[in-house]
Design a protein around this motif. Structure first.
Motif, PDB file in Angstrom:
ATOM      1  N   ALA A  67     -27.418 -19.379  -4.905  1.00 34.28           N
ATOM      2  CA  ALA A  67     -27.986 -18.619  -6.177  1.00 34.28           C
ATOM      3  C   ALA A  67     -28.153 -17.086  -5.712  1.00 34.28           C
ATOM      4  O   ALA A  67     -27.868 -16.451  -6.899  1.00 34.28           O
ATOM      5  N   ALA A  86     -24.484 -15.677  -6.580  1.00 33.74           N
ATOM      6  CA  ALA A  86     -23.912 -15.617  -7.857  1.00 33.74           C
ATOM      7  C   ALA A  86     -24.002 -14.037  -8.524  1.00 33.74           C
ATOM      8  O   ALA A  86     -25.251 -13.602  -8.607  1.00 33.74           O
ATOM      9  N   ASP A 137     -21.951 -11.996 -12.084  1.00 31.42           N
ATOM     10  CA  ASP A 137     -21.675 -12.048 -13.521  1.00 31.42           C
ATOM     11  C   ASP A 137     -20.621 -12.906 -13.736  1.00 31.42           C
ATOM     12  O   ASP A 137     -20.555 -13.782 -14.500  1.00 31.42           O
ATOM     13  N   GLU A 141     -19.590 -15.561 -11.858  1.00 32.66           N
ATOM     14  CA  GLU A 141     -19.730 -16.899 -11.789  1.00 32.66           C
ATOM     15  C   GLU A 141     -20.805 -17.446 -12.877  1.00 32.66           C
ATOM     16  O   GLU A 141     -20.571 -18.435 -13.465  1.00 32.66           O
ATOM     17  N   TYR A 142     -21.700 -16.515 -13.436  1.00 35.20           N
ATOM     18  CA  TYR A 142     -22.584 -16.901 -14.420  1.00 35.20           C
ATOM     19  C   TYR A 142     -22.006 -17.110 -15.897  1.00 35.20           C
ATOM     20  O   TYR A 142     -22.049 -17.779 -16.667  1.00 35.20           O
ATOM     21  N   LEU A 198     -20.618 -20.606 -15.854  1.00 34.25           N
ATOM     22  CA  LEU A 198     -21.654 -21.511 -16.146  1.00 34.25           C
ATOM     23  C   LEU A 198     -21.884 -21.594 -17.562  1.00 34.25           C
ATOM     24  O   LEU A 198     -22.165 -22.432 -18.312  1.00 34.25           O
ATOM     25  N   GLU A 199     -21.863 -20.218 -18.121  1.00 35.95           N
ATOM     26  CA  GLU A 199     -22.262 -20.137 -19.591  1.00 35.95           C
ATOM     27  C   GLU A 199     -21.324 -20.841 -20.459  1.00 35.95           C
ATOM     28  O   GLU A 199     -21.365 -21.420 -21.482  1.00 35.95           O
ATOM     29  N   ASN A 234     -25.278 -25.716 -12.453  1.00 40.39           N
ATOM     30  CA  ASN A 234     -26.319 -24.744 -13.394  1.00 40.39           C
ATOM     31  C   ASN A 234     -27.830 -24.964 -12.743  1.00 40.39           C
ATOM     32  O   ASN A 234     -28.491 -24.148 -13.229  1.00 40.39           O
ATOM     33  N   ARG A 243     -28.945 -21.149 -10.051  1.00 39.87           N
ATOM     34  CA  ARG A 243     -30.057 -20.212 -11.214  1.00 39.87           C
ATOM     35  C   ARG A 243     -31.305 -20.363 -10.364  1.00 39.87           C
ATOM     36  O   ARG A 243     -31.758 -21.346  -9.898  1.00 39.87           O
TER      37      ARG A 243
END
Length: 277
Positions: free
Chosen positions: A21, A24, A26, A28-29, A32-33, A67, A71
């Motif tokens: 976490a 991680a 931008d 990687e996120y 996920l988004e 997720n 996070r």
């Protein structure tokens, strides 16, 4: 790269410890988004029916686990309440255009859950991440739809019904309630059990792979599934420990009896459906 390959890449990095976490960013996120958006839209599902059998989509369940694993817990606002979780709740502004409605004060749809068209969610009820609720389905008061559960179209979940979640192990298929099924108030469906299409399940029935289903139509005992178009209810049968001294008068264990759906049963279900129009 496809979304599946992107998720698989993140999973391998996370699984071998090279991605945490704290690491991680931008990129990687963004994956996920995109993944959560695909779940919200029903474009990907935690399980699908192939060759007549429900099978887990392991990469989707890994995406859900990522997720949580990648996070941090953060304070979030819901009404006047601050709660702390790794994910926000699902935005519901897209529901009215599809004829789906959710009542206030306790209707909770977690991010990554799909609601089809013309659904009704009564409060309080809860739909967890990875769940897929088909068109025209009623989720009644005090119902819980667990993570990755697959609920078909035109299903009725009676009040205080629990649909269990199966997120791990990722290879295991989740609980499935197929199209047209009707579950009475207080039912419990757990551990990957499959309720066949157009079945009617009586109130307070427990459906789990550990409890036998006595199918009087095919005259067989089955586990882990209720065949399609059955009327099911709980009965108690003699237990193998019935002669034990501790059990005066015998010991019994729960079982499920499945019979043909009677016309009167279907008429009762139709009357309830009319109240939703």
């Amino acid at each position: 790269m496809s979304l599946e390959s992107d998720v698989d890449d993140l999973w391998h990095r996370y699984d071998d410890g090279s991605l945490t976490a704290g690491d991680a960013g931008d990129e990687e996120y963004a994956v996920l988004e995109e993944f959560l958006d695909a779940l919200d839209a029903g474009e990907v599902r935690a399980a699908e029916k192939r060759g007549g059998e429900w099978e887990s989509n392991e990469w989707v369940k890994r995406g859900i686990l990522l997720n949580f694993g990648l996070r941090e817990i953060a304070g979030r606002e819901y009404g006047d309440v601050t709660y702390h979780d790794v994910l926000p709740l699902r935005e519901t502004g897209d529901l009215p255009e599809r004829g789906t409605r959710n009542t206030p004060d306790g209707t909770v749809v977690r991010r990554g859950a799909y609601l089809g068209s013309d659904c009704i969610m009564m409060s309080p009820s809860f739909v967890n991440i990875g769940a897929h609720v088909g068109d025209g389905t009623l989720v009644d008061s005090c119902d819980t739809v667990g993570s990755c559960a697959q609920i078909g179209e035109d299903v009725k979940l009676g009040a205080n019904t629990l649909i269990g979640g199966v997120l791990e192990p990722v290879e295991d298929a989740p609980v499935v309630v197929e199209d047209g099924a009707s579950l009475g108030a207080g039912c419990r469906v757990t551990s990957g059990f499959v309720v066949g299409e157009n079945s009617v399940v009586a109130e307070n029935t427990l459906l789990t792979p550990r409890i036998p289903v006595y199918d009087l139509v095919e005259e067989e005992v089955v586990y882990g599934r209720l065949p399609p178009e059955r009327r099911a209810f709980t009965r108690f049968v003699e237990s193998s420990v019935g002669d034990h001294d501790l059990f005066e008068g015998g010991a019994y264990k729960p079982a499920v009896v499945a019979m043909d759906v009677e016309e009167t049963t279907l008429e009762g279900v139709e009357r309830e459906e009319a109240l939703r129009e």
